[in-house]
Design an enzyme around this catalytic site. Structure first.
Site, PDB file in Angstrom:
ATOM      1  N   HIS A  62       0.812  -1.217   0.000  1.00 54.92           N
ATOM      2  CA  HIS A  62       0.000   0.000   0.000  1.00 54.92           C
ATOM      3  C   HIS A  62       0.847   1.269   0.000  1.00 54.92           C
ATOM      4  CE1 HIS A  62      -3.268  -2.511   2.286  1.00 54.92           C
ATOM      5  NE2 HIS A  62      -3.181  -2.841   1.006  1.00 54.92           N
ATOM      6  N   LYS A  72       5.825   6.480   7.255  1.00 53.96           N
ATOM      7  CA  LYS A  72       5.201   5.566   8.230  1.00 53.96           C
ATOM      8  C   LYS A  72       6.242   5.086   9.230  1.00 53.96           C
ATOM      9  CE  LYS A  72       1.930   4.028   4.740  1.00 53.96           C
ATOM     10  NZ  LYS A  72       1.462   2.971   3.824  1.00 53.96           N
ATOM     11  N   TYR A 132       1.045   2.136  13.987  1.00 54.49           N
ATOM     12  CA  TYR A 132       1.969   2.955  13.196  1.00 54.49           C
ATOM     13  C   TYR A 132       1.481   4.380  13.061  1.00 54.49           C
ATOM     14  CZ  TYR A 132      -1.036   1.066   9.446  1.00 54.49           C
ATOM     15  OH  TYR A 132      -2.094   0.654   8.687  1.00 54.49           O
ATOM     16  N   ASP A 170      -6.708  -6.179  -1.913  1.00 53.44           N
ATOM     17  CA  ASP A 170      -5.324  -6.602  -2.148  1.00 53.44           C
ATOM     18  C   ASP A 170      -5.231  -7.756  -3.143  1.00 53.44           C
ATOM     19  OD1 ASP A 170      -4.478  -4.602  -0.519  1.00 53.44           O
ATOM     20  OD2 ASP A 170      -4.029  -5.860   1.207  1.00 53.44           O
TER      21      ASP A 170
HETATM   22  C1  LIG Z   1      -5.611   2.854   6.057  1.00 56.53           C
HETATM   23  C2  LIG Z   1      -6.951   3.384   6.566  1.00 56.53           C
HETATM   24  C3  LIG Z   1      -8.100   2.660   6.389  1.00 56.53           C
HETATM   25  N1  LIG Z   1      -9.277   3.135   6.853  1.00 56.53           N
HETATM   26  C4  LIG Z   1     -10.496   2.307   6.677  1.00 56.53           C
HETATM   27  C5  LIG Z   1     -10.811   1.969   5.230  1.00 56.53           C
HETATM   28  C6  LIG Z   1     -11.377   0.588   5.304  1.00 56.53           C
HETATM   29  O1  LIG Z   1     -12.779   0.639   5.485  1.00 56.53           O
HETATM   30  C7  LIG Z   1     -10.760  -0.030   6.543  1.00 56.53           C
HETATM   31  C8  LIG Z   1      -9.657  -1.036   6.225  1.00 56.53           C
HETATM   32  O2  LIG Z   1      -8.736  -0.403   5.349  1.00 56.53           O
HETATM   33  P1  LIG Z   1      -7.606  -1.226   4.593  1.00 56.53           P
HETATM   34  O3  LIG Z   1      -8.180  -2.502   4.083  1.00 56.53           O
HETATM   35  O4  LIG Z   1      -6.975  -0.324   3.586  1.00 56.53           O
HETATM   36  O5  LIG Z   1      -6.599  -1.547   5.805  1.00 56.53           O
HETATM   37  P2  LIG Z   1      -5.141  -2.168   5.714  1.00 56.53           P
HETATM   38  O6  LIG Z   1      -5.127  -3.207   4.635  1.00 56.53           O
HETATM   39  O7  LIG Z   1      -4.712  -2.541   7.046  1.00 56.53           O
HETATM   40  O8  LIG Z   1      -4.315  -0.929   5.172  1.00 56.53           O
HETATM   41  C9  LIG Z   1      -3.065  -0.559   5.723  1.00 56.53           C
HETATM   42  O9  LIG Z   1      -2.089  -1.483   5.272  1.00 56.53           O
HETATM   43  C10 LIG Z   1      -0.754  -1.201   5.669  1.00 56.53           C
HETATM   44  C11 LIG Z   1       0.140  -2.226   5.022  1.00 56.53           C
HETATM   45  C12 LIG Z   1      -0.354   0.196   5.411  1.00 56.53           C
HETATM   46  O10 LIG Z   1       0.768   0.515   5.034  1.00 56.53           O
HETATM   47  C13 LIG Z   1      -1.365   1.238   5.752  1.00 56.53           C
HETATM   48  O11 LIG Z   1      -0.987   2.513   5.280  1.00 56.53           O
HETATM   49  C14 LIG Z   1      -2.734   0.872   5.265  1.00 56.53           C
HETATM   50  O12 LIG Z   1      -2.760   0.950   3.848  1.00 56.53           O
HETATM   51  O13 LIG Z   1     -10.245   1.052   7.317  1.00 56.53           O
HETATM   52  C15 LIG Z   1      -9.367   4.342   7.502  1.00 56.53           C
HETATM   53  O14 LIG Z   1     -10.461   4.785   7.910  1.00 56.53           O
HETATM   54  N2  LIG Z   1      -8.225   5.072   7.693  1.00 56.53           N
HETATM   55  C16 LIG Z   1      -7.008   4.632   7.255  1.00 56.53           C
HETATM   56  O15 LIG Z   1      -5.972   5.343   7.451  1.00 56.53           O
END
Ligand SMILES: Cc1cn([C@H]2C[C@H](O)[C@@H](COP(=O)(O)OP(=O)(O)O[C@H]3O[C@@H](C)C(=O)[C@@H](O)[C@H]3O)O2)c(=O)[nH]c1=O
Length: 183
Positions: A62, A72, A132, A170
């Site tokens: 990501h 990060k 993080y 993903d």
């Molecule tokens: C990343 C993020 C997601 N969300 C919400 C969107 C979605 O409904 C839910 C889950 O999001 P994701 O599936 O993208 O979560 P996740 O797969 O855990 O995403 C994270 O992965 C790691 C590896 C990173 O580096 C982060 O920056 C972020 O991208 O949370 C937020 O509200 N704020 C945030 O900052």
């Protein structure tokens, strides 16, 4: 605070000091003055906390595009992860190269991943909690994924983990060659 560069020099391992006594421990997990001392000026605006139920949960790769790109600083408070950063700056001599570090609660280490890198991790334990700091707010319009198993990147994810658990987003992620990246 102990700091070292990983094979991609902008990616750092940071290990804060930990004071243990009969009550437990105390640790400054982030200290801006110490970070400035190692030549980094960071402004963190959001703290994230993710919990993964099972070993083998893979989140990534990501990143957010400019102007919402994120630095990060990642640590693990329960369990362990293999954390990976991929250089996705097209103008970089190490474009497409990756680096991995085991980040674990019992190592008390952190990994710093600057803007211009895609980030992902796989959990090495059940019930893993990752915390993080990020330097820019979440922006779904700028949020991007790259395939974790893109052969052009060739990340050596641990083979011993068994079946990987990914989000739908993903699973659908494009390879690096199809992704919009940093110039
Ligand atoms: C990343 C993020 C997601 N969300 C919400 C969107 C979605 O409904 C839910 C889950 O999001 P994701 O599936 O993208 O979560 P996740 O797969 O855990 O995403 C994270 O992965 C790691 C590896 C990173 O580096 C982060 O920056 C972020 O991208 O949370 C937020 O509200 N704020 C945030 O900052």
């Amino acid at each position: 605070m102990y700091v070292r560069s990983l094979a991609l020099a902008e990616v750092l391992e940071i290990v804060p000091q930990k004071f243990e006594d009969e009550r437990g421990f105390f640790s400054e997990t982030y200290n801006e003055r110490e970070i400035n001392r190692i030549g980094l000026t960071l402004t963190f605006v959001q703290d994230n906390h993710s919990y993964s139920v099972h070993k083998g949960v893979l989140r990534g790769l990501h990143y957010q595009l400019p102007p919402k790109a994120q630095d990060k600083l990642v640590r693990v408070v329960k369990g362990a992860i293999l954390d990976v950063a991929v250089d996705i700056r097209r103008s970089s001599v190490t474009f497409g190269q990756w680096v991995a570090l085991e980040v674990a609660a019992d190592r008390w280490n952190q990994i710093f991943i600057p803007k211009g890198f895609a980030h992902g991790f796989v959990t090495l334990t059940d019930h893993t909690e990752v915390i993080y700091k990020v330097s820019e707010y979440y922006s779904p319009e700028h949020d991007r994924s790259i395939r974790f198993d893109d052969p052009a990147i060739g990340i050596a994810w641990p083979s011993s983990i068994g079946e990987l658990i990914l989000s739908e987003k993903d699973r659908q992620a494009p390879p690096l060659s199809m992704a919009t990246v940093f110039e």
